[in-house]
Design a protein around this motif. Structure first.
Motif, PDB file in Angstrom:
ATOM      1  N   MET A 186       0.928  -1.271   0.018  1.00  0.00           N
ATOM      2  CA  MET A 186       0.094  -0.130  -0.017  1.00  0.00           C
ATOM      3  C   MET A 186       0.912   1.325   0.139  1.00  0.00           C
ATOM      4  N   GLY A 187       1.946   1.357   0.401  1.00  0.00           N
ATOM      5  CA  GLY A 187       2.865   2.319   0.358  1.00  0.00           C
ATOM      6  C   GLY A 187       2.782   3.041   1.763  1.00  0.00           C
ATOM      7  N   GLU A 188       3.544   4.223   1.524  1.00  0.00           N
ATOM      8  CA  GLU A 188       3.534   4.908   3.005  1.00  0.00           C
ATOM      9  C   GLU A 188       2.112   5.530   3.448  1.00  0.00           C
ATOM     10  N   LYS A 189       2.011   5.446   4.780  1.00  0.00           N
ATOM     11  CA  LYS A 189       0.807   5.698   5.390  1.00  0.00           C
ATOM     12  C   LYS A 189       0.590   7.359   5.478  1.00  0.00           C
ATOM     13  N   LYS A 190      -0.612   7.775   5.198  1.00  0.00           N
ATOM     14  CA  LYS A 190      -0.901   9.239   4.970  1.00  0.00           C
ATOM     15  C   LYS A 190      -0.869   9.889   6.527  1.00  0.00           C
ATOM     16  N   ARG A 191      -0.260  10.861   6.945  1.00  0.00           N
ATOM     17  CA  ARG A 191      -0.355  11.597   8.140  1.00  0.00           C
ATOM     18  C   ARG A 191      -1.604  12.421   8.256  1.00  0.00           C
ATOM     19  N   VAL A 192      -2.233  12.035   9.249  1.00  0.00           N
ATOM     20  CA  VAL A 192      -3.382  12.802   9.484  1.00  0.00           C
ATOM     21  C   VAL A 192      -3.545  13.535  10.908  1.00  0.00           C
ATOM     22  N   VAL A 193      -4.125  14.573  11.162  1.00  0.00           N
ATOM     23  CA  VAL A 193      -4.286  15.157  12.422  1.00  0.00           C
ATOM     24  C   VAL A 193      -5.940  15.748  12.650  1.00  0.00           C
ATOM     25  N   GLY A 194      -6.434  15.787  13.742  1.00  0.00           N
ATOM     26  CA  GLY A 194      -7.439  16.187  13.830  1.00  0.00           C
ATOM     27  C   GLY A 194      -7.565  17.652  14.652  1.00  0.00           C
ATOM     28  N   VAL A 195      -8.037  18.432  14.217  1.00  0.00           N
ATOM     29  CA  VAL A 195      -8.095  20.065  14.906  1.00  0.00           C
ATOM     30  C   VAL A 195      -9.489  20.437  14.839  1.00  0.00           C
ATOM     31  N   ASN A 196      -9.742  21.011  16.054  1.00  0.00           N
ATOM     32  CA  ASN A 196     -10.956  21.591  16.582  1.00  0.00           C
ATOM     33  C   ASN A 196     -12.040  20.390  16.863  1.00  0.00           C
ATOM     34  N   PHE A 197     -12.287  20.502  18.160  1.00  0.00           N
ATOM     35  CA  PHE A 197     -13.122  19.486  18.663  1.00  0.00           C
ATOM     36  C   PHE A 197     -14.627  20.058  19.064  1.00  0.00           C
ATOM     37  N   ASP A 198     -15.136  21.009  18.484  1.00  0.00           N
ATOM     38  CA  ASP A 198     -16.292  21.749  18.780  1.00  0.00           C
ATOM     39  C   ASP A 198     -17.404  20.649  18.617  1.00  0.00           C
ATOM     40  N   HIS A 199     -17.566  19.904  17.867  1.00  0.00           N
ATOM     41  CA  HIS A 199     -18.387  18.601  17.917  1.00  0.00           C
ATOM     42  C   HIS A 199     -17.995  17.530  18.670  1.00  0.00           C
ATOM     43  N   MET A 200     -18.855  16.960  19.494  1.00  0.00           N
ATOM     44  CA  MET A 200     -18.372  15.652  19.842  1.00  0.00           C
ATOM     45  C   MET A 200     -18.094  14.506  18.950  1.00  0.00           C
ATOM     46  N   HIS A 201     -18.589  14.349  17.641  1.00  0.00           N
ATOM     47  CA  HIS A 201     -18.268  13.377  16.980  1.00  0.00           C
ATOM     48  C   HIS A 201     -16.937  13.350  16.187  1.00  0.00           C
ATOM     49  N   MET A 202     -15.988  14.351  16.813  1.00  0.00           N
ATOM     50  CA  MET A 202     -14.596  14.261  16.273  1.00  0.00           C
ATOM     51  C   MET A 202     -14.107  12.911  16.408  1.00  0.00           C
ATOM     52  N   GLY A 203     -14.605  12.370  17.594  1.00  0.00           N
ATOM     53  CA  GLY A 203     -13.928  11.043  17.976  1.00  0.00           C
ATOM     54  C   GLY A 203     -14.123   9.970  17.058  1.00  0.00           C
ATOM     55  N   ASP A 204     -15.398  10.219  16.202  1.00  0.00           N
ATOM     56  CA  ASP A 204     -16.020   9.129  15.253  1.00  0.00           C
ATOM     57  C   ASP A 204     -15.170   9.346  13.967  1.00  0.00           C
ATOM     58  N   ASN A 205     -15.073  10.715  13.734  1.00  0.00           N
ATOM     59  CA  ASN A 205     -14.017  10.939  12.280  1.00  0.00           C
ATOM     60  C   ASN A 205     -12.748  10.527  12.705  1.00  0.00           C
ATOM     61  N   LEU A 206     -12.268  10.717  13.824  1.00  0.00           N
ATOM     62  CA  LEU A 206     -10.801  10.192  14.098  1.00  0.00           C
ATOM     63  C   LEU A 206     -10.746   8.695  14.158  1.00  0.00           C
ATOM     64  N   ARG A 207     -11.712   8.128  14.447  1.00  0.00           N
ATOM     65  CA  ARG A 207     -11.775   6.413  14.544  1.00  0.00           C
ATOM     66  C   ARG A 207     -11.679   6.079  13.158  1.00  0.00           C
ATOM     67  N   PHE A 208     -12.545   6.403  12.245  1.00  0.00           N
ATOM     68  CA  PHE A 208     -12.370   6.129  10.897  1.00  0.00           C
ATOM     69  C   PHE A 208     -11.047   6.356  10.372  1.00  0.00           C
ATOM     70  N   ALA A 209     -10.350   7.318  10.616  1.00  0.00           N
ATOM     71  CA  ALA A 209      -8.981   7.632  10.174  1.00  0.00           C
ATOM     72  C   ALA A 209      -8.083   6.509  10.689  1.00  0.00           C
ATOM     73  N   HIS A 210      -8.237   6.393  12.141  1.00  0.00           N
ATOM     74  CA  HIS A 210      -7.245   5.584  12.961  1.00  0.00           C
ATOM     75  C   HIS A 210      -7.459   3.948  12.409  1.00  0.00           C
ATOM     76  N   ASP A 211      -8.389   3.592  12.194  1.00  0.00           N
ATOM     77  CA  ASP A 211      -8.687   2.195  11.616  1.00  0.00           C
ATOM     78  C   ASP A 211      -8.386   1.807  10.132  1.00  0.00           C
ATOM     79  N   HIS A 212      -8.029   2.903   9.602  1.00  0.00           N
ATOM     80  CA  HIS A 212      -7.950   2.780   7.940  1.00  0.00           C
ATOM     81  C   HIS A 212      -6.541   2.187   7.899  1.00  0.00           C
TER      82      HIS A 212
END
Length: 117
Positions: free
Chosen positions: A1-27
């Motif tokens: 698959m090659g190098e992994k893409k570096r991802v950050v999460g910025v601004n947690f105004d909405h509590m579902h940021m955790g869900d978005n980060l989970r999708f990224a983390h699990d990929h």
């Protein structure tokens, strides 16, 4: 698959940021390299859930961007601040994932498009 893409999460105004980060983390093609919010308590669950070290958790979004050099930023601010945050992040030349609604009005939508082009 090659190098992994570096991802950050910025601004947690909405509590579902955790869900978005989970999708990224699990990929398999993603490395979650940092998170940022000015209120540290909003990041505690995510930092623990994704095994982030204290050096990967930031209260200063700019320090997060400069230290982690991400290719993609997941933004989760209030809708009325989408344009502001996209304009801030666009200076770093990376991709942005932004939730719906895209913008709160046409002027903000235009500002987001302009910032990313």
């Amino acid at each position: 698959m090659g190098e992994k893409k570096r991802v950050v999460g910025v601004n947690f105004d909405h509590m579902h940021m955790g869900d978005n980060l989970r999708f990224a983390h699990d990929h398999p093609g993603v490395e979650l390299v940092g998170i940022s919010d000015e209120r540290p308590e909003r990041m505690e669950t995510a930092a623990s859930a994704f095994g982030l070290t204290p050096s990967q958790v930031f209260t200063d979004w700019r320090a997060c961007m400069e230290s982690t050099d991400p290719e993609l930023v997941i933004l989760c601010p209030a809708t009325g601040e989408h344009a502001l945050w996209v304009e801030r992040i666009s200076d770093f030349g990376c991709h942005v994932l932004l939730e719906k609604p895209f913008a709160s009005d046409l002027a903000d939508a235009d500002a987001i498009v302009q910032a990313m082009t």
